[in-house]
Design a protein around this motif. Structure first.
Motif, PDB file in Angstrom:
ATOM      1  N   VAL A  94      -4.875   5.947   1.196  1.00 45.65           N
ATOM      2  CA  VAL A  94      -3.950   4.483   1.381  1.00 45.65           C
ATOM      3  C   VAL A  94      -4.470   4.048  -0.155  1.00 45.65           C
ATOM      4  CG1 VAL A  94      -3.303   2.919   1.817  1.00 45.65           C
ATOM      5  CG2 VAL A  94      -2.248   4.988   2.948  1.00 45.65           C
ATOM      6  N   ARG A  95      -4.196   3.220  -1.687  1.00 49.52           N
ATOM      7  CA  ARG A  95      -4.511   2.648  -2.617  1.00 49.52           C
ATOM      8  C   ARG A  95      -4.526   1.043  -2.593  1.00 49.52           C
ATOM      9  NH1 ARG A  95      -3.571   2.236  -8.584  1.00 49.52           N
ATOM     10  NH2 ARG A  95      -1.944   3.726  -8.323  1.00 49.52           N
ATOM     11  N   ASP A  96      -4.612   0.253  -1.934  1.00 52.55           N
ATOM     12  CA  ASP A  96      -3.845  -1.268  -1.928  1.00 52.55           C
ATOM     13  C   ASP A  96      -3.745  -1.360  -3.221  1.00 52.55           C
ATOM     14  OD1 ASP A  96      -3.542  -3.945  -2.004  1.00 52.55           O
ATOM     15  OD2 ASP A  96      -5.376  -4.742  -0.432  1.00 52.55           O
ATOM     16  N   LYS A  97      -2.219  -1.616  -3.009  1.00 54.73           N
ATOM     17  CA  LYS A  97      -1.930  -2.553  -4.686  1.00 54.73           C
ATOM     18  C   LYS A  97      -1.191  -3.734  -4.709  1.00 54.73           C
ATOM     19  CE  LYS A  97      -0.306   2.362  -5.270  1.00 54.73           C
ATOM     20  NZ  LYS A  97       1.013   3.159  -5.700  1.00 54.73           N
ATOM     21  N   THR A  98      -1.896  -3.925  -3.644  1.00 57.38           N
ATOM     22  CA  THR A  98      -1.545  -5.910  -4.361  1.00 57.38           C
ATOM     23  C   THR A  98      -2.195  -6.697  -5.068  1.00 57.38           C
ATOM     24  OG1 THR A  98      -1.174  -5.592  -1.983  1.00 57.38           O
ATOM     25  CG2 THR A  98      -0.905  -8.157  -2.539  1.00 57.38           C
ATOM     26  N   PRO A  99      -0.786  -7.472  -6.234  1.00 56.52           N
ATOM     27  CA  PRO A  99      -1.924  -8.436  -6.640  1.00 56.52           C
ATOM     28  C   PRO A  99      -3.465  -9.095  -6.985  1.00 56.52           C
ATOM     29  CG  PRO A  99       0.422  -8.588  -6.915  1.00 56.52           C
ATOM     30  CD  PRO A  99      -0.303  -7.584  -6.306  1.00 56.52           C
ATOM     31  N   ARG A 100      -3.981  -8.679  -7.380  1.00 57.15           N
ATOM     32  CA  ARG A 100      -4.890  -9.939  -6.189  1.00 57.15           C
ATOM     33  C   ARG A 100      -4.704 -11.894  -7.046  1.00 57.15           C
ATOM     34  NH1 ARG A 100      -8.444  -7.758  -2.812  1.00 57.15           N
ATOM     35  NH2 ARG A 100      -7.828  -5.244  -2.801  1.00 57.15           N
ATOM     36  N   PHE A 147       1.546  -0.444 -15.409  1.00 57.21           N
ATOM     37  CA  PHE A 147       3.068   0.032 -14.307  1.00 57.21           C
ATOM     38  C   PHE A 147       1.160   1.286 -13.659  1.00 57.21           C
ATOM     39  CE2 PHE A 147       4.931   3.717 -12.814  1.00 57.21           C
ATOM     40  CZ  PHE A 147       6.160   2.729 -12.855  1.00 57.21           C
ATOM     41  N   TYR A 148       1.185   1.795 -13.961  1.00 60.41           N
ATOM     42  CA  TYR A 148       0.130   2.373 -12.706  1.00 60.41           C
ATOM     43  C   TYR A 148      -0.710   1.645 -11.600  1.00 60.41           C
ATOM     44  CZ  TYR A 148       2.628   6.488 -14.586  1.00 60.41           C
ATOM     45  OH  TYR A 148       3.329   7.034 -15.613  1.00 60.41           O
ATOM     46  N   THR A 149      -1.615   0.893 -12.355  1.00 61.76           N
ATOM     47  CA  THR A 149      -1.842  -0.109 -11.870  1.00 61.76           C
ATOM     48  C   THR A 149      -1.375  -0.630 -10.244  1.00 61.76           C
ATOM     49  OG1 THR A 149      -2.835  -0.575 -13.716  1.00 61.76           O
ATOM     50  CG2 THR A 149      -3.098  -2.548 -11.614  1.00 61.76           C
ATOM     51  N   TYR A 150       0.151  -0.188 -10.217  1.00 66.49           N
ATOM     52  CA  TYR A 150       0.984  -1.173  -9.023  1.00 66.49           C
ATOM     53  C   TYR A 150       1.918   0.093  -8.619  1.00 66.49           C
ATOM     54  CZ  TYR A 150      -0.882  -5.220 -11.109  1.00 66.49           C
ATOM     55  OH  TYR A 150      -1.186  -6.515 -11.451  1.00 66.49           O
ATOM     56  N   PHE A 151       2.189   0.995  -9.157  1.00 64.93           N
ATOM     57  CA  PHE A 151       3.016   2.650  -8.776  1.00 64.93           C
ATOM     58  C   PHE A 151       3.013   3.721  -9.591  1.00 64.93           C
ATOM     59  CE2 PHE A 151       5.977  -1.817  -9.935  1.00 64.93           C
ATOM     60  CZ  PHE A 151       5.680  -1.863  -8.980  1.00 64.93           C
ATOM     61  N   ASP A 152       3.114   4.463  -8.566  1.00 65.37           N
ATOM     62  CA  ASP A 152       2.486   5.835  -8.860  1.00 65.37           C
ATOM     63  C   ASP A 152       4.073   6.583 -10.061  1.00 65.37           C
ATOM     64  OD1 ASP A 152      -0.204   5.791  -7.745  1.00 65.37           O
ATOM     65  OD2 ASP A 152       0.463   6.779  -5.780  1.00 65.37           O
ATOM     66  N   SER A 153       4.703   5.859  -9.171  1.00 67.93           N
ATOM     67  CA  SER A 153       5.669   6.854  -9.881  1.00 67.93           C
ATOM     68  C   SER A 153       7.289   6.065  -9.539  1.00 67.93           C
ATOM     69  CB  SER A 153       6.327   8.128  -9.047  1.00 67.93           C
ATOM     70  OG  SER A 153       6.941   7.567  -7.191  1.00 67.93           O
ATOM     71  N   LYS A 154       8.287   6.662 -10.428  1.00 67.20           N
ATOM     72  CA  LYS A 154       9.376   5.909 -10.929  1.00 67.20           C
ATOM     73  C   LYS A 154      10.162   5.517  -9.665  1.00 67.20           C
ATOM     74  CE  LYS A 154      12.947   8.294 -12.754  1.00 67.20           C
ATOM     75  NZ  LYS A 154      14.069   8.692 -13.977  1.00 67.20           N
ATOM     76  N   ALA A 160       0.828  -0.961   0.058  1.00 70.20           N
ATOM     77  CA  ALA A 160       0.285   0.332  -0.352  1.00 70.20           C
ATOM     78  C   ALA A 160       1.040   1.105  -0.112  1.00 70.20           C
ATOM     79  CB  ALA A 160      -0.553   0.077   1.166  1.00 70.20           C
ATOM     80  N   THR A 161       0.577   1.985  -0.988  1.00 72.40           N
ATOM     81  CA  THR A 161       1.552   3.229  -1.039  1.00 72.40           C
ATOM     82  C   THR A 161       0.657   4.353  -0.655  1.00 72.40           C
ATOM     83  OG1 THR A 161       1.127   2.602  -3.530  1.00 72.40           O
ATOM     84  CG2 THR A 161       3.652   2.413  -1.558  1.00 72.40           C
TER      85      THR A 161
END
Lengths: 210, 210
Positions: free
Chosen positions: B15-21, B64-71, B7-8
């Motif tokens: 907070v957005r949970d980005k863990t792949p399901r 990319f943006y499903t899992y990360f917000d930035s570089k 989560a980030t």
């Protein structure tokens, strides 16, 4: 300490000798390098500027260009200067040691003291990995070469195991750099003499039960 | 391996949970991290780009943006991912060792093999010192913690000297990292098993004459 860099190529690709010829010139050069250590140490290579270095050094901008052509060039000179300062700090201590194993203990102790007083050394040497890889590698190779030379001399005299050599020297350098980061840089309160003693006892006797 | 970052915070600070399901999601995430290792390893943090990472991964930019917000965020996840890959490479080998000193030899041997196959690890971990210091420090602290845990267990069982602990663990980590740089990264021809053997004999017995 060796003289700072002697000659570099300028724009016209002819070589310009920049070694200062007077005591005053050598003093100015040292002031610039000491100021560069603070500037690069605090701001990193990319944020650092030549004008901030001369401001910190209290010298005119023109003095900078008497000795260096660019920020890259003073950074390269700085890595060498720090490497030599470290050598000049540690070498006399090591030479006073009563035996080869005490030499490594005193060398580490002296290194930990140097790190406490020059915390910027980690950031500068480590940034060289990205800014000037040849300088980064040269710093470690010359440092390890001094350790290897000590070990091989002691092995020849029969003071330590006869096979002590290059692999051992890299192992000792790595130990020292990591202990310096953990107990010199990160932990103001650590007793550096106790750390040096514990590490030296490992180096002397290994992990085996007594 | 642990799940990558869970989560980030996004722009709205919720907070957005980005863990792949799904398995497919986990596969995409790993592809992105493997591609990031190549991209950051070859080009460094500042030159690397998100679009090059997705191109190398063969995924859409949207993934990319499903899992990360930035570089910055994928770099942070990558340091953790490499640290965990290293742990997962070395741990099973160490656990098979017949005794505590052989465990350190096999650990180093396995580390040197990992470096040969993942040469980008030095550049990535070392660049974290400048891009994401907390991740840099966490990588070393968790690595050393594993070594310390092994040593203290062995000391308690009476397999090695009873005082083995934190200072020794940092010393061993430093040895390994420097031997990896010298003989894994810089020297393709070095016999890594012989290097691990020489370093382990130093660790077992120290420098004293037999």
């Amino acid at each position: 300490m060796d003289q700072p860099p002697v000659a570099t190529e300028n724009a016209g690709s002819e070589v310009r000798d920049k070694t200062p010829r007077t005591e005053r010139g050598r003093r100015t050069l040292r002031k610039l390098l000491d100021a560069a250590a603070v500037e690069f140490g605090e701001r990193g290579f990319h944020e650092a500027s030549i004008s901030a270095i001369t401001r910190r050094a209290g010298t005119a901008l023109g003095s900078f260009y008497t000795y260096f052509d660019s920020k890259d060039e003073i950074f390269q000179a700085l890595v060498r200067y720090m490497s030599e300062q470290l050598r000049d700090h540690v070498t006399p201590v090591v030479q006073e040691a009563p035996d080869a194993i005490a030499a490594e203990r005193l060398g580490l102790q002296s290194y930990l003291g140097f790190v406490r007083e020059h915390k910027e050394i980690y950031r500068i040497i480590d940034e060289a990995e990205f800014v000037d890889y040849a300088s980064y590698r040269r710093h470690y190779e010359t440092t390890v070469e001094r350790i290897r030379h000590r070990l091989e001399g002691a092995a020849k005299r029969g003071d330590i195991r006869p096979d002590a050599g290059e692999v051992h020297a890299w192992a000792i350098a790595g130990m020292n750099v990591f202990l310096g980061m953990r107990y010199g840089l990160w932990d103001e309160a650590a007793d550096v003499d106790a750390v040096a003693q514990a590490a030296n006892d490992l180096l002397a006797n290994g992990l085996k039960r007594n």
